[in-house]
Write an enzyme that holds these catalytic residues in place. Structure first.
Site, PDB file in Angstrom:
ATOM      1  N   GLU A 141       0.839  -1.213   0.000  1.00 40.02           N
ATOM      2  CA  GLU A 141       0.000   0.000   0.000  1.00 40.02           C
ATOM      3  C   GLU A 141       0.868   1.256   0.000  1.00 40.02           C
ATOM      4  OE1 GLU A 141      -1.176   2.005   3.169  1.00 40.02           O
ATOM      5  OE2 GLU A 141      -0.705   0.552   4.738  1.00 40.02           O
ATOM      6  N   LYS A 148      -2.780  -1.243  15.388  1.00 43.91           N
ATOM      7  CA  LYS A 148      -2.167  -0.345  16.363  1.00 43.91           C
ATOM      8  C   LYS A 148      -2.952  -0.313  17.653  1.00 43.91           C
ATOM      9  CE  LYS A 148       1.343   2.325  14.984  1.00 43.91           C
ATOM     10  NZ  LYS A 148       1.426   2.829  13.631  1.00 43.91           N
TER      11      LYS A 148
HETATM   12  N1  PSU Z   1      -2.150   1.721  10.724  1.00 41.65           N
HETATM   13  C1  PSU Z   1      -0.803   1.905  10.841  1.00 41.65           C
HETATM   14  N2  PSU Z   1      -0.171   2.687   9.920  1.00 41.65           N
HETATM   15  C2  PSU Z   1      -0.840   3.252   8.862  1.00 41.65           C
HETATM   16  C3  PSU Z   1      -2.251   3.026   8.732  1.00 41.65           C
HETATM   17  C4  PSU Z   1      -2.855   2.254   9.687  1.00 41.65           C
HETATM   18  O1  PSU Z   1      -0.214   1.398  11.766  1.00 41.65           O
HETATM   19  O2  PSU Z   1      -0.230   3.957   8.048  1.00 41.65           O
HETATM   20  C5  PSU Z   1      -2.980   3.573   7.538  1.00 41.65           C
HETATM   21  C6  PSU Z   1      -3.279   2.415   6.568  1.00 41.65           C
HETATM   22  O3  PSU Z   1      -3.103   2.867   5.232  1.00 41.65           O
HETATM   23  C7  PSU Z   1      -4.732   2.109   6.829  1.00 41.65           C
HETATM   24  C8  PSU Z   1      -5.274   3.472   7.161  1.00 41.65           C
HETATM   25  O4  PSU Z   1      -5.381   1.515   5.731  1.00 41.65           O
HETATM   26  O5  PSU Z   1      -4.255   4.093   7.925  1.00 41.65           O
HETATM   27  C9  PSU Z   1      -6.557   3.383   7.949  1.00 41.65           C
HETATM   28  O6  PSU Z   1      -7.131   4.650   8.043  1.00 41.65           O
HETATM   29  P1  PSU Z   1      -8.641   4.796   8.581  1.00 41.65           P
HETATM   30  O7  PSU Z   1      -8.604   4.378  10.019  1.00 41.65           O
HETATM   31  O8  PSU Z   1      -8.986   6.245   8.373  1.00 41.65           O
HETATM   32  O9  PSU Z   1      -9.472   3.880   7.724  1.00 41.65           O
END
Ligand code: PSU
Ligand code: MN
Length: 330
Positions: A31, A185
């Site tokens: 990604e 996380k």
């Molecule tokens: N978790 C991490 N690092 C990241 C992300 C999530 O530890 O960079 C990024 C990923 O690209 C994930 C996105 O798909 O954040 C999720 O964002 P949201 O919670 O807004 O869907």
């Protein structure tokens, strides 16, 4: 105007990825939100320990660019072809040139393109990083079976009032792709995230772990995963069987952050509590939440450890995904 009736996404492979897909080589999707939003856009001084573990780390370029290149190298080292996915000038790109990586890494105010943003990004010729959600969709459309990332998005703390649940979860459920991650996380509501995975029917395989990894040394025994797998071959076998049962739906493999770089839960929880307060006070909501919290954690006292943990687990996931891709391609 037949494109308006098309039922699959239009995407453009790099020459290398097109060739790999044509010849049935193992391919691993990566990604790009981790590149545009998840990691520092400047060079960083890394610890001796890190440089010993990753001697090819390039300390003279921005850390996000060095990371994207190193993740691709980790895939290549296991005999698979990396396909970093992003949207560039409205084109859904599967496999990026190094110039495109450099451009994305340097982009100021980059777009974070999740599922809802994909159509507008294509229509308005935008450029940005794709999240786990949109990368899963694109990888599946391209026929790529393996996808490596750092941590997936999940159910956010406070979800019962904000309804903030990452589109990542439903996208993994509804696309035929195996996402290899390091769990989620610690900033999320992890018990609720596990429940959501179950509700969506996603196999969550712990790679040599019983508990949902959360980037920390300490496992939380309450966060019990339904299944443990021990080798890339075993993962490939489970995935093949999963696809006889749910042929159009995805699966998750979760492996803990490499032990020597895993974080201690306590200082992270302290920094996180402050970050959550600050997000609330600043009115940070929606898609901005994850990047905001990640940036705050990166800026905290143990920020460099957070960065090194993020990198170590990303590389480990790229390696494992490549091993599984090779096993599946056999
Ligand atoms: N978790 C991490 N690092 C990241 C992300 C999530 O530890 O960079 C990024 C990923 O690209 C994930 C996105 O798909 O954040 C999720 O964002 P949201 O919670 O807004 O869907
Ligand atoms: Mn969200």
């Amino acid at each position: 105007m037949s494109r308006l009736n098309a039922t699959t996404l239009s995407w453009t492979p790099s020459a290398e990825v097109a060739d790999a897909l044509r010849t049935g080589r193992a391919v691993v999707a990566l990604e790009s939100t981790v590149l545009t939003h998840g990691l520092p856009r400047s060079p960083r001084t890394m610890s001796e320990k890190f440089l010993r573990a990753y001697p090819s780390w390039n300390a003279s370029v921005p850390a996000n660019l060095a990371a994207a290149r190193a993740a691709e190298l980790a895939v290549r080292a296991r005999d698979a072809i990396p396909a970093t996915i992003a949207v560039i000038d409205g084109v859904v790109c599967v496999g990026l040139t190094d110039d495109q990586l450099v451009r994305l890494a340097a982009q100021s105010d980059p777009l974070k393109i999740s599922l809802r943003d994909l159509g507008p990004a294509i229509a308005f010729a935008r450029t940005g990083g794709t999240t786990v959600a949109s990368t899963s969709l694109i990888a599946c459309a391209a026929g790529i079976q393996l996808f490596a990332t750092g941590g997936i998005g999940g159910v956010h703390r406070g979800w019962s009032t904000t309804l903030d649940i990452s589109a990542d979860l439903n996208a993994i459920a509804t696309n035929r792709v195996v996402v290899v991650c390091a769990g989620a996380k610690i900033l999320l509501d992890l018990p609720a995230t596990l429940e959501a995975l179950e509700a969506l029917g996603i196999p969550a395989l712990g790679y040599r772990t019983r508990a949902l990894p959360r980037f920390t040394v300490e496992a939380d025994p309450e966060l019990l995963l339904p299944e443990v797998v021990h080798s890339p071959a075993e993962i490939a076998a489970v995935v093949a069987a999963h696809w006889t049962a749910q042929p159009t739906r995805g699966a998750l493999v979760m492996q803990p952050c490499p032990e020597s770089f895993a974080l201690s839960a306590q200082p992270i929880e302290v920094a996180l509590a402050a970050a959550l307060e600050e997000a609330k006070a600043c009115g940070v909501r929606g898609a901005a939440t994850t990047p905001f919290l990640l940036a705050r954690l990166a800026a905290c006292e143990s920020g460099n450890q957070v960065l090194e943990a993020n990198l170590a687990l990303l590389f480990a996931n790229a390696t494992l995904a490549a091993q599984v891709a090779t096993a599946l391609a056999r």
